[in-house]
Design a protein around this motif. Structure first.
Motif, PDB file in Angstrom:
ATOM      1  N   ALA A 164       0.843  -1.205   0.000  1.00  0.00           N
ATOM      2  CA  ALA A 164       0.000   0.000   0.000  1.00  0.00           C
ATOM      3  C   ALA A 164       0.872   1.246   0.000  1.00  0.00           C
ATOM      4  CB  ALA A 164      -0.925   0.001   1.208  1.00  0.00           C
ATOM      5  N   LEU A 165       1.949   1.228   0.777  1.00  0.00           N
ATOM      6  CA  LEU A 165       2.841   2.389   0.802  1.00  0.00           C
ATOM      7  C   LEU A 165       3.522   2.580  -0.543  1.00  0.00           C
ATOM      8  CD1 LEU A 165       4.463   1.977   4.334  1.00  0.00           C
ATOM      9  CD2 LEU A 165       2.785   3.683   3.616  1.00  0.00           C
ATOM     10  N   ALA A 166       3.928   1.490  -1.165  1.00  0.00           N
ATOM     11  CA  ALA A 166       4.590   1.587  -2.472  1.00  0.00           C
ATOM     12  C   ALA A 166       3.631   2.166  -3.509  1.00  0.00           C
ATOM     13  CB  ALA A 166       5.093   0.216  -2.911  1.00  0.00           C
ATOM     14  N   GLN A 167       2.367   1.756  -3.467  1.00  0.00           N
ATOM     15  CA  GLN A 167       1.378   2.267  -4.417  1.00  0.00           C
ATOM     16  C   GLN A 167       1.073   3.745  -4.187  1.00  0.00           C
ATOM     17  OE1 GLN A 167       1.444   0.305  -7.156  1.00  0.00           O
ATOM     18  NE2 GLN A 167      -0.611   1.055  -7.379  1.00  0.00           N
ATOM     19  N   ASN A 168       1.240   4.225  -2.958  1.00  0.00           N
ATOM     20  CA  ASN A 168       0.961   5.622  -2.653  1.00  0.00           C
ATOM     21  C   ASN A 168       2.179   6.506  -2.920  1.00  0.00           C
ATOM     22  OD1 ASN A 168      -0.918   7.558  -1.908  1.00  0.00           O
ATOM     23  ND2 ASN A 168      -0.222   7.582   0.201  1.00  0.00           N
ATOM     24  N   SER A 169       3.222   5.923  -3.460  1.00  0.00           N
ATOM     25  CA  SER A 169       4.455   6.643  -3.744  1.00  0.00           C
ATOM     26  C   SER A 169       4.311   7.478  -5.024  1.00  0.00           C
ATOM     27  CB  SER A 169       5.590   5.625  -3.929  1.00  0.00           C
ATOM     28  OG  SER A 169       6.732   6.245  -4.463  1.00  0.00           O
ATOM     29  N   ALA A 170       5.061   8.567  -5.080  1.00  0.00           N
ATOM     30  CA  ALA A 170       5.088   9.382  -6.292  1.00  0.00           C
ATOM     31  C   ALA A 170       5.973   8.747  -7.366  1.00  0.00           C
ATOM     32  CB  ALA A 170       5.591  10.787  -5.966  1.00  0.00           C
ATOM     33  N   VAL A 171       6.706   7.697  -6.989  1.00  0.00           N
ATOM     34  CA  VAL A 171       7.575   6.998  -7.932  1.00  0.00           C
ATOM     35  C   VAL A 171       6.727   6.063  -8.789  1.00  0.00           C
ATOM     36  CG1 VAL A 171       9.456   5.308  -8.116  1.00  0.00           C
ATOM     37  CG2 VAL A 171       9.573   7.137  -6.408  1.00  0.00           C
ATOM     38  N   ILE A 183       5.104   9.599 -18.419  1.00  0.00           N
ATOM     39  CA  ILE A 183       6.242  10.121 -17.655  1.00  0.00           C
ATOM     40  C   ILE A 183       6.632   9.113 -16.589  1.00  0.00           C
ATOM     41  CG2 ILE A 183       7.081  11.984 -16.165  1.00  0.00           C
ATOM     42  CD1 ILE A 183       3.995  12.810 -17.915  1.00  0.00           C
ATOM     43  N   ARG A 184       7.920   8.853 -16.462  1.00  0.00           N
ATOM     44  CA  ARG A 184       8.418   7.977 -15.399  1.00  0.00           C
ATOM     45  C   ARG A 184       9.083   8.835 -14.329  1.00  0.00           C
ATOM     46  NH1 ARG A 184       8.854   2.851 -14.728  1.00  0.00           N
ATOM     47  NH2 ARG A 184       8.650   2.370 -16.940  1.00  0.00           N
ATOM     48  N   THR A 185       8.614   8.695 -13.085  1.00  0.00           N
ATOM     49  CA  THR A 185       9.246   9.383 -11.965  1.00  0.00           C
ATOM     50  C   THR A 185      10.067   8.361 -11.183  1.00  0.00           C
ATOM     51  OG1 THR A 185       7.285   9.059 -10.582  1.00  0.00           O
ATOM     52  CG2 THR A 185       7.473  11.175 -11.761  1.00  0.00           C
ATOM     53  N   TYR A 186      11.189   8.822 -10.627  1.00  0.00           N
ATOM     54  CA  TYR A 186      12.091   7.923  -9.915  1.00  0.00           C
ATOM     55  C   TYR A 186      12.894   8.715  -8.891  1.00  0.00           C
ATOM     56  CZ  TYR A 186      15.294   9.906 -13.362  1.00  0.00           C
ATOM     57  OH  TYR A 186      16.015  10.789 -14.146  1.00  0.00           O
ATOM     58  N   GLU A 187      13.387   7.998  -7.887  1.00  0.00           N
ATOM     59  CA  GLU A 187      14.220   8.623  -6.862  1.00  0.00           C
ATOM     60  C   GLU A 187      15.684   8.376  -7.174  1.00  0.00           C
ATOM     61  OE1 GLU A 187      13.331   8.685  -2.533  1.00  0.00           O
ATOM     62  OE2 GLU A 187      11.625   7.432  -3.129  1.00  0.00           O
ATOM     63  N   GLU A 188      16.478   9.421  -6.952  1.00  0.00           N
ATOM     64  CA  GLU A 188      17.920   9.313  -7.144  1.00  0.00           C
ATOM     65  C   GLU A 188      18.592  10.278  -6.178  1.00  0.00           C
ATOM     66  OE1 GLU A 188      20.364  10.769 -10.811  1.00  0.00           O
ATOM     67  OE2 GLU A 188      19.543   8.783 -11.279  1.00  0.00           O
ATOM     68  N   GLY A 189      19.436   9.767  -5.319  1.00  0.00           N
ATOM     69  CA  GLY A 189      20.156  10.610  -4.369  1.00  0.00           C
ATOM     70  C   GLY A 189      19.243  11.396  -3.445  1.00  0.00           C
ATOM     71  N   LYS A 248      -3.342   8.686  -8.462  1.00  0.00           N
ATOM     72  CA  LYS A 248      -3.196   9.973  -9.152  1.00  0.00           C
ATOM     73  C   LYS A 248      -2.023  10.738  -8.563  1.00  0.00           C
ATOM     74  CE  LYS A 248      -8.052  10.294 -10.263  1.00  0.00           C
ATOM     75  NZ  LYS A 248      -9.303  11.001 -10.089  1.00  0.00           N
ATOM     76  N   LEU A 249      -1.421  11.571  -9.387  1.00  0.00           N
ATOM     77  CA  LEU A 249      -0.345  12.448  -8.949  1.00  0.00           C
ATOM     78  C   LEU A 249      -0.744  13.876  -9.307  1.00  0.00           C
ATOM     79  CD1 LEU A 249       2.531  12.458  -7.709  1.00  0.00           C
ATOM     80  CD2 LEU A 249       3.413  12.476 -10.045  1.00  0.00           C
ATOM     81  N   MET A 250      -0.862  14.707  -8.284  1.00  0.00           N
ATOM     82  CA  MET A 250      -1.208  16.109  -8.488  1.00  0.00           C
ATOM     83  C   MET A 250       0.105  16.861  -8.717  1.00  0.00           C
ATOM     84  SD  MET A 250      -4.319  15.442  -8.141  1.00  0.00           S
ATOM     85  CE  MET A 250      -5.030  17.035  -8.401  1.00  0.00           C
TER      86      MET A 250
END
Length: 134
Positions: A10-17, A31-37, A113-115
């Motif tokens: 559930a936490l992973a699904q609520n991620s902006a990634v 669009i692909r969003t990802y975390e880096e640094g 959704k991502l606002m």
């Protein structure tokens, strides 16, 4: 322990990634969003017109090094920092105008959704991107 394991998806699904779809008149941008640094970034995966990939799509109104670059692979979001449940402090490139604006991101609808809010001074615009399941 078990509650942490059950809560993880559930936490992973609520991620902006993740992979997101922005629907606009005459086109859809993936669009692909990802975390880096410790920062959140986002790049264009592809642009669709009439449900067909538009491999010729370019950032015609972009400036500097992005001028006329292909949309696929174009960096749209950078320098976003986690701020509670939101991502703030970063920048967003608006390919329609070529402007770089301040950005704030927040998930909604349980991460479906991502606002995406872009702002300059007191003017702002919010787009709603929808999660694409991979």
């Amino acid at each position: 322990m078990l509650s942490a394991i059950l809560a993880a998806p559930a936490l992973a699904q609520n991620s902006a990634v993740g992979l997101w779809k922005n629907v606009e008149p005459n086109k859809v941008t993936i669009i692909r969003t990802y975390e880096e640094g410790g920062h959140l970034l986002g790049k264009v995966e592809k642009v669709l017109k009439n449900d067909v990939e538009d491999k010729d799509a370019k950032c015609a109104k972009c400036k500097d090094e992005n001028k006329d670059k292909p949309m696929a692979g174009l960096q749209l979001i950078w320098d976003m920092r986690k701020d509670g449940d939101k991502w703030t402090g970063g920048k967003l490139l608006d390919p329609e105008t070529g402007r770089v604006v301040n950005c704030k991101l927040e998930t909604a609808d349980g991460g479906k959704k991502l606002m995406v809010k872009g702002s300059v001074a007191i003017m702002s615009k919010t787009q709603t991107w929808t999660r694409v399941t991979e």
